[in-house]
Each structure stands twice: as structure tokens, then as C-alpha cells.
Design an enzyme around this catalytic site. Structure first.
Site, mmCIF file in Angstrom:
data_model
loop_
_atom_site.group_PDB
_atom_site.id
_atom_site.type_symbol
_atom_site.label_atom_id
_atom_site.label_comp_id
_atom_site.label_asym_id
_atom_site.label_seq_id
_atom_site.Cartn_x
_atom_site.Cartn_y
_atom_site.Cartn_z
ATOM 1 N N HIS A 81 -0.340 2.711 -2.390
ATOM 2 C CA HIS A 81 -0.036 3.632 -3.488
ATOM 3 C C HIS A 81 -1.244 3.856 -4.406
ATOM 4 O O HIS A 81 -1.291 4.839 -5.131
ATOM 5 C CB HIS A 81 1.216 3.206 -4.272
ATOM 6 C CG HIS A 81 1.035 2.072 -5.224
ATOM 7 N ND1 HIS A 81 1.391 0.779 -4.906
ATOM 8 C CD2 HIS A 81 0.551 2.041 -6.495
ATOM 9 C CE1 HIS A 81 1.134 -0.004 -5.951
ATOM 10 N NE2 HIS A 81 0.613 0.740 -6.928
ATOM 11 N N ASP A 114 2.955 -1.079 1.777
ATOM 12 C CA ASP A 114 2.105 -0.686 0.654
ATOM 13 C C ASP A 114 0.747 -1.380 0.685
ATOM 14 O O ASP A 114 0.281 -1.935 -0.308
ATOM 15 C CB ASP A 114 2.818 -0.935 -0.680
ATOM 16 C CG ASP A 114 2.199 -0.132 -1.825
ATOM 17 O OD1 ASP A 114 1.298 0.680 -1.572
ATOM 18 O OD2 ASP A 114 2.616 -0.341 -2.975
ATOM 19 N N SER A 147 -2.384 -3.207 -9.594
ATOM 20 C CA SER A 147 -1.949 -2.975 -8.215
ATOM 21 C C SER A 147 -3.101 -3.142 -7.252
ATOM 22 O O SER A 147 -4.184 -2.615 -7.457
ATOM 23 C CB SER A 147 -1.385 -1.567 -8.062
ATOM 24 O OG SER A 147 -0.179 -1.433 -8.733
#
Length: 182
Positions: free
Chosen positions: A26, A57, A138
Site C-alpha cells: 500500500h 501487503d 507502514s
């Protein structure tokens, strides 16, 4: 002109500066250009996606140029332990670039514990941790006390969703992907 659409964290997994970097899918999804920055290198380095795993992911990037600095002439300073057991109560540490547009371009370290060896709805791919996580974390690494890579930061629970459902604001409900999924 290129517009910055997003940012995140990542970490090198190849030895001696060969330029393989793991981050979340992402973080790079929809990017027309990927630039990787290191705190000890002034200019950003272009990278391309080698492979991606949307379901888990995860994205593997490769730098377009060999890194020319003494910091990358030695092996990575951690072990990637695929067989590591994730245990509730285990101390863990995250490194990344939270709120990069506000906090700056130097990495931040946070500490916490594993709250559960599972993610939302008992998802076995993830584990829950108490480390503070913000936008920009992230794709960053999660380490244990031995310096072993145990996971990849992936998400926080949606405060708005939980508040709407329960009337309460969740605190430090964050998740990482188990390193075995790389």
C-alpha cells in the site's frame, strides 16, 4: 513535475548494499515513481518494484543504482528469522518514519509488546502490537530483544470505525505482518 503522493518506511534485506528493500504494497500502490531515501545519503535513489503481494501487503523493491557509501559495504545488522515464534508479552521495537511530513527525515524508534500473535478476526498472518504507529510507519521493521526481524508494520485499527461501532476510541491497536510471509 512530480508530486509527492505518499511516503512510508522500509528496510534493506540484502547483504552488502545490493539494494533489495521490503515495504508494504500500500506504500507504493499507484506510484509512477518510487524514490528511496536514507538518513545518511543526501539524495533519494530511484527504485523499481521487483515483486508484490497485494493480499499480504508486501512489496519488494530494488534500487536502480548500487549504493556507494561505507554504511552499505557490510552485512545487514540483523537476522531475518522466519521460524521465530510470536508470543504474547514479547518486547518488540519498531523503526520508521512516522508523520514524515511533520516529524522530519530521521528515523524514530518505538517500543512496545506483542498483544496477540494474531490480527483482526484471528488473522494468522498478522500480530497485534502496542507500539505507537502513525502514517509513515507502514513498511517499517519490527525487531525483538535479540535484534531479530519479526515483522513488518502494516496498519492501525481505524479509530473512526471503532468509535462509530463502540463509542470508544481505541489506543495503540496496531498490527504487523509476520516476517515468515516475506
Amino acid at each position: 513535475e512530480n508530486e509527492l503522493l505518499g511516503y512510508g518506511s522500509g528496510f534493506i534485506i540484502s547483504k552488502k548494499g545490493n539494494g533489495l528493500i521490503v515495504t508494504n504494497y500500500h506504500v507504493i500502490d499507484g506510484a509512477s515513481k518510487i524514490e528511496v531515501r536514507f538518513p545518511n545519503i543526501e539524495d533519494g535513489l530511484d527504485a523499481k518494484v521487483v515483486t508484490k503481494d497485494k493480499r499480504n501487503d508486501i512489496a519488494l523493491l530494488k534500487l536502480q543504482k548500487k549504493i556507494k557509501t561505507s554504511h552499505f559495504k557490510r552485512d545487514i545488522p540483523y537476522t531475518i528469522n522466519k521460524g521465530l515464534k510470536i508470543k504474547t508479552g514479547q518486547d518488540v521495537y519498531t523503526a520508521g518514519y512516522p508523520l514524515g511530513n511533520i516529524m522530519g527525515e530521521k528515523p524514530r524508534l518505538s517500543s512496545g509488546t506483542i498483544n496477540s500473535p494474531y490480527g483482526i478476526n484471528e488473522d494468522p498472518r498478522h500480530f497485534q502490537l502496542s507500539n505507537p504507529i502513525q502514517s509513515g510507519n507502514s513498511g517499517g521493521p519490527v525487531f525483538n530483544n535479540k535484534g531479530e526481524l519479526t515483522g513488518i508494520i502494516v496498519s492501525s485499527i481505524s479509530d473512526q470505525l471503532v468509535t462509530k461501532e463502540t463509542g470508544q476510541i481505541p489506543q495503540n491497536v496496531n498490527f504487523a505482518i509476520k516476517i515468515s510471509y516475506i
